[in-house]
Design an enzyme around this catalytic site. Sequence first.
Site, PDB file in Angstrom:
ATOM      1  N   MET A  11     -82.682 -10.032 -17.463  1.00 27.06           N
ATOM      2  CA  MET A  11     -82.255  -8.624 -17.412  1.00 27.06           C
ATOM      3  C   MET A  11     -83.458  -7.742 -17.652  1.00 27.06           C
ATOM      4  SD  MET A  11     -78.911  -8.103 -17.301  1.00 27.06           S
ATOM      5  CE  MET A  11     -77.621  -9.323 -17.124  1.00 27.06           C
ATOM      6  N   ALA A  42     -83.870 -15.707 -20.019  1.00 26.07           N
ATOM      7  CA  ALA A  42     -85.289 -15.328 -20.014  1.00 26.07           C
ATOM      8  C   ALA A  42     -85.849 -15.341 -21.433  1.00 26.07           C
ATOM      9  CB  ALA A  42     -85.457 -13.946 -19.392  1.00 26.07           C
ATOM     10  N   GLU A 139     -74.577 -16.122 -19.644  1.00 25.15           N
ATOM     11  CA  GLU A 139     -74.648 -14.859 -18.909  1.00 25.15           C
ATOM     12  C   GLU A 139     -74.624 -15.097 -17.394  1.00 25.15           C
ATOM     13  OE1 GLU A 139     -76.752 -11.505 -21.781  1.00 25.15           O
ATOM     14  OE2 GLU A 139     -78.029 -12.685 -20.465  1.00 25.15           O
ATOM     15  N   ASN A 184     -73.051 -19.116 -32.309  1.00 27.49           N
ATOM     16  CA  ASN A 184     -73.118 -18.438 -33.602  1.00 27.49           C
ATOM     17  C   ASN A 184     -71.697 -18.429 -34.172  1.00 27.49           C
ATOM     18  OD1 ASN A 184     -71.744 -16.313 -32.395  1.00 27.49           O
ATOM     19  ND2 ASN A 184     -73.526 -14.971 -32.266  1.00 27.49           N
ATOM     20  N   MET A 221     -76.114 -18.761 -38.244  1.00 31.06           N
ATOM     21  CA  MET A 221     -75.327 -17.936 -39.157  1.00 31.06           C
ATOM     22  C   MET A 221     -76.145 -16.766 -39.685  1.00 31.06           C
ATOM     23  SD  MET A 221     -73.431 -21.102 -41.151  1.00 31.06           S
ATOM     24  CE  MET A 221     -74.966 -21.597 -41.924  1.00 31.06           C
ATOM     25  N   ASP A 252     -81.621 -15.977 -29.485  1.00 31.95           N
ATOM     26  CA  ASP A 252     -82.421 -16.539 -28.384  1.00 31.95           C
ATOM     27  C   ASP A 252     -83.754 -17.089 -28.899  1.00 31.95           C
ATOM     28  OD1 ASP A 252     -80.442 -15.829 -26.589  1.00 31.95           O
ATOM     29  OD2 ASP A 252     -81.341 -13.875 -26.169  1.00 31.95           O
TER      30      ASP A 252
HETATM   31  P1  ADP Z   1     -77.194 -14.155 -32.797  1.00 31.14           P
HETATM   32  O1  ADP Z   1     -78.391 -13.359 -32.420  1.00 31.14           O
HETATM   33  O2  ADP Z   1     -76.683 -15.035 -31.706  1.00 31.14           O
HETATM   34  O3  ADP Z   1     -76.099 -13.378 -33.471  1.00 31.14           O
HETATM   35  P2  ADP Z   1     -77.742 -15.170 -35.448  1.00 31.14           P
HETATM   36  O4  ADP Z   1     -77.478 -13.812 -35.987  1.00 31.14           O
HETATM   37  O5  ADP Z   1     -76.902 -16.281 -35.940  1.00 31.14           O
HETATM   38  O6  ADP Z   1     -77.726 -15.217 -33.872  1.00 31.14           O
HETATM   39  O7  ADP Z   1     -79.261 -15.499 -35.763  1.00 31.14           O
HETATM   40  C1  ADP Z   1     -79.929 -16.606 -35.208  1.00 31.14           C
HETATM   41  C2  ADP Z   1     -80.953 -17.127 -36.197  1.00 31.14           C
HETATM   42  O8  ADP Z   1     -81.912 -16.081 -36.463  1.00 31.14           O
HETATM   43  C3  ADP Z   1     -80.398 -17.509 -37.558  1.00 31.14           C
HETATM   44  O9  ADP Z   1     -79.899 -18.825 -37.548  1.00 31.14           O
HETATM   45  C4  ADP Z   1     -81.642 -17.357 -38.421  1.00 31.14           C
HETATM   46  O10 ADP Z   1     -82.508 -18.449 -38.242  1.00 31.14           O
HETATM   47  C5  ADP Z   1     -82.330 -16.139 -37.801  1.00 31.14           C
HETATM   48  N1  ADP Z   1     -81.922 -14.877 -38.463  1.00 31.14           N
HETATM   49  C6  ADP Z   1     -81.022 -13.960 -38.019  1.00 31.14           C
HETATM   50  N2  ADP Z   1     -80.889 -12.934 -38.892  1.00 31.14           N
HETATM   51  C7  ADP Z   1     -81.744 -13.194 -39.913  1.00 31.14           C
HETATM   52  C8  ADP Z   1     -82.098 -12.535 -41.130  1.00 31.14           C
HETATM   53  N3  ADP Z   1     -81.525 -11.375 -41.477  1.00 31.14           N
HETATM   54  N4  ADP Z   1     -83.026 -13.110 -41.938  1.00 31.14           N
HETATM   55  C9  ADP Z   1     -83.604 -14.287 -41.609  1.00 31.14           C
HETATM   56  N5  ADP Z   1     -83.330 -14.961 -40.467  1.00 31.14           N
HETATM   57  C10 ADP Z   1     -82.409 -14.439 -39.626  1.00 31.14           C
END
Ligand code: ADP
Length: 303
Positions: A11, A42, A139, A184, A221, A252
Amino acid sequence: MADITVIGSNMYELTTFVDRMPVEGETVEAPEFEMGFGGKGANQAIAAARLGSQVNFITMVGRDEFGRQQLENYRSNGISSDGIGIADGSSGVAPIFVDTSGDNRILIVKGANKQLTPAALDDKKDLIKGSKLVVLQQEIALETNYHAIELAEGYGVPVLLNPAPANDDLNIDYVSRVAFFAPNETELATLTGMPTGTLDEIKAAARNLVRRGVGNLIVTMGGKGALWVSADQELLVPAVTVEAVDTTGAGDAFIGSFAHYYTQGEDVPTALGHANRYAAISVTRRGTQKAYPTAAELNDLLL
Ligand code: ADP
């Protein structure tokens, strides 16, 4: 021959920063505008390539200026152009509006991405052969992903499926055929119909999928890190503590970097630890792909 074949979307993000969103019929002056490369496929391909993996990216760009810039972006990041098709019509674009409180409104025009059909994938299927891992997201059409899973199986190549964005229609029969299924918390809830608000609930939902045949479940998470569940074990790999500035594209960064470390021969727990670190760095920076460090940069960061 590539280490990793990513099959998915690209995108072109067109982000306008607004003081306030316009209402219907209104014209509002906005202070800032930015363009950037995105799309889940990407982003994951770029993260793995920046870490040094040989990456094939099977995708479709449009025959327009955005498509030309996408091609240049992949070239300059060392991604082979063999998998990139050029389709008539517009490239995938995402006009995004972000207000001063960080709230956003996003339009997705899939454009050329819609032409990544099972037949288009067949034209590029030789690229899958010999890869150490195929990486998929959602996507593009589910039928294209199903075909990718069948092709990869035929070549004996393991698949990592990141079911983002969530899609209720995803067929569990295909999910049980991938080596790694990496949702997630929200995507896990959508697929199982189970709550994922607490760690215990996440574990129960993950177990449910493992019982239905998924080999390895990796649940990201956010600031809590990642959970790995397989038939005989369960492991929580905590996130790296950072000051988050922009979590867009964190998932990603995590998937692309996990694919890199895993295909470089790391075991799953080690690859998850490295992926947590890579994604944590990305959330300390604004933007999506431009927030992803290279291998050289990583060595200089003390996280
Ligand atoms: P998405 O972008 O799909 O919602 P997540 O929010 O689960 O994915 O985040 C993916 C990964 O990014 C997590 O497993 C962690 O390794 C990292 N991450 C995301 N948010 C944080 C944060 N606030 N602090 C540290 N690492 C983070």
